[in-house]
Design an enzyme around this catalytic site. Structure first.
Site, PDB file in Angstrom:
ATOM      1  CG  ASN A 208      -0.210  -0.101   2.510  1.00  0.00           C
ATOM      2  OD1 ASN A 208       0.762   0.619   2.718  1.00  0.00           O
ATOM      3  ND2 ASN A 208      -0.647  -0.981   3.388  1.00  0.00           N
TER       4      ASN A 208
ATOM      5  N   PRO B  72      -1.969 -12.724   9.055  1.00  0.00           N
ATOM      6  CG  PRO B  72       0.112 -12.861  10.082  1.00  0.00           C
ATOM      7  CD  PRO B  72      -0.573 -13.110   8.779  1.00  0.00           C
TER       8      PRO B  72
ATOM      9  CB  ILE C 234      -0.097  -7.456  13.872  1.00  0.00           C
ATOM     10  CG1 ILE C 234       0.653  -8.257  12.809  1.00  0.00           C
ATOM     11  CG2 ILE C 234       0.855  -7.045  14.995  1.00  0.00           C
ATOM     12  CD1 ILE C 234       1.692  -7.466  12.045  1.00  0.00           C
ATOM     13  CG  LEU C 235      -5.060  -3.753  16.555  1.00  0.00           C
ATOM     14  CD1 LEU C 235      -4.182  -3.090  17.607  1.00  0.00           C
ATOM     15  CD2 LEU C 235      -5.837  -2.701  15.765  1.00  0.00           C
TER      16      LEU C 235
ATOM     17  CG  PHE D 189      -2.783   4.288  13.554  1.00  0.00           C
ATOM     18  CD1 PHE D 189      -2.688   5.540  12.982  1.00  0.00           C
ATOM     19  CD2 PHE D 189      -2.197   4.076  14.793  1.00  0.00           C
ATOM     20  CE1 PHE D 189      -2.011   6.565  13.618  1.00  0.00           C
ATOM     21  CE2 PHE D 189      -1.513   5.088  15.438  1.00  0.00           C
ATOM     22  CZ  PHE D 189      -1.424   6.346  14.842  1.00  0.00           C
TER      23      PHE D 189
ATOM     24  CE  LYS E  76      -8.195  -1.654  12.294  1.00  0.00           C
ATOM     25  NZ  LYS E  76      -7.320  -0.979  11.300  1.00  0.00           N
TER      26      LYS E  76
END
Length: 398
Positions: A208, A304, A306-307, A324, A338
């Site tokens: 990105n 995966p 992560i957060l 974020f 989220k």
């Protein structure tokens, strides 16, 4: 500044020992005091005379110097400093630290001290990556030893990779962060930053537009408040910040592994723009374009999270986890969902839709969402956003 602070500088035996001379200059320039210790091997690269002249202090080299033992002794020498710095920290020195060996002055001082210790590793890339050395690093990290570097680059031996000692100004910045008290002194923060690159084949990848600027600024701001920062970055455009431990990764899985290896931590700020998907199996050779066959079919699988992984840990979860959310519509609503779905404490939401200039730009406009609601901040530079976020984190933990 480190005005009046006492630093015991242990210089290990490696070509990077010459950088210790500039480090001494910088510490002295900022008002600090340096007591140097040279290993026997270090004296092959820098002389006691040059080190002593720059430090303005006697250089210590011998464990069994009767005069030194009568006047001060190695025990007192190891405890009279505000910080012990090992630069360069060779593989041999760190192995001794990890296993509790004390067969010379440097290793005895390191075993006898109850003062915080900062190491700046320097060695050949293969030595750095060797499993035994990595086990030692993990042990030292678990023991609370602070680390800066190593950096990636050309080696004196002609190889390239991680193993170069951090530059003197980088080491000094970390010294200053450890010695200058701030509201986050004694806290460990993990910050992820930049994009991840998920290979399609050896020449193409999924990614990105993240530049890494916001993550860099957050790491710098947290370090400025006294935190020890582990900065885990994907292949970002922006160079990593000074005064933090930098871990470079490519993929989401590598980033997750680096995060779990860096735990425990008090603070986790997950600013990286991690790719949601990767190839289920990346091609080992370049995918060729064949006339009349059309584009290839790419089979993707989920990366995966992560957060979510860190937020939902039953053991070892940071006290404060900040995620974020880069959104293009319904910013607050999507980010709120989220936060609830991932299980983090705060979500920092921003609008990255076309025309905002935020993705890859120097400014940001964020909304911080926690259990009590949403707080929108005015558009500001990413450095200002980072400082305000770091201050909010400090207030939440103190």
């Amino acid at each position: 500044m480190v005005q009046g602070k006492r630093i015991l500088l242990i210089v290990g035996g490696g070509i990077a020992a010459y950088k210790s001379l500039e480090l001494i200059r910088q510490i002295k320039r900022e008002g600090g005091q340096v007591t140097p210790v040279l290993t026997r091997a270090a004296q092959q690269f820098v002389t006691p005379l040059s080190v002593s002249a720059l430090a303005g202090n006697k250089v210590y080299t011998d464990l069994f110097d009767l005069t030194d033992e009568a006047e001060m002794g190695h025990i007192e020498l190891s405890r009279s400093a505000d910080l012990v710095v090992v630069a360069p920290a060779t593989a041999d020195l760190m192995a001794k630290m990890a296993t509790g060996q004390a067969d010379d002055l440097a290793s005895t001082l390191l075993l006898a001290t109850d003062t915080p210790v900062l190491v700046a590793p320097a060695m050949n890339v293969r030595m750095w990556l060797h499993p035994s050395n990595q086990r030692n690093i993990t042990t030292l990290q678990a023991d609370g030893i602070h680390r800066i570097g190593p950096n990636e680059g050309d080696m004196a031996c002609g190889e390239f990779g991680p193993g170069r000692m951090a530059e003197p100004l980088e080491i000094y910045a970390q010294i200053e962060a450890l010695l200058v008290d701030g509201p986050l002194a004694g806290r460990h923060a993990i910050v992820t930053s930049g994009p991840t690159h998920e290979p399609i084949d050896p020449v193409r990848y999924i990614a990105n537009r993240s530049s890494g600027q916001q993550g860099n600024a957050i790491a710098t701001a947290l370090a400025g408040l006294g935190a020890r920062v582990t900065f885990i970055t994907g292949p970002a455009i922006t160079p990593p910040p000074l005064g933090v431990t930098v871990v470079k990764v490519e993929t989401a899985q590598e980033m997750l592994n680096a995060v779990t290896s860096a735990l425990p931590a008090d603070i986790g700020v997950f600013a990286a723009a991690v790719a949601d998907w990767r190839m289920s199996e990346a091609a080992t050779g370049k995918i060729k374009k064949a006339k009349g066959e059309g584009p290839p079919s790419l089979t993707l699988t989920e990366n995966p999270d992560i957060l979510a992984t860190v937020s939902q840990m039953s053991e070892g979860r940071p006290e404060l986890v900040v995620g974020f959310a880069a959104e293009t519509d319904n910013i607050v609503e999507n980010a709120t969902r989220k936060r609830e779905r991932k299980g983090c404490d705060w979500i920092v939401a921003n609008d990255v839709s076309e025309g905002t200039g935020i993705m890859g730009g120097s400014e940001n406009a964020v909304t911080v969402i926690d259990a009590n609601g949403a707080e929108s901040w005015p558009r500001a530079t990413k450095d200002d956003v980072a400082r305000r976020l770091a201050q909010r984190i400090a207030e939440a933990l103190t």
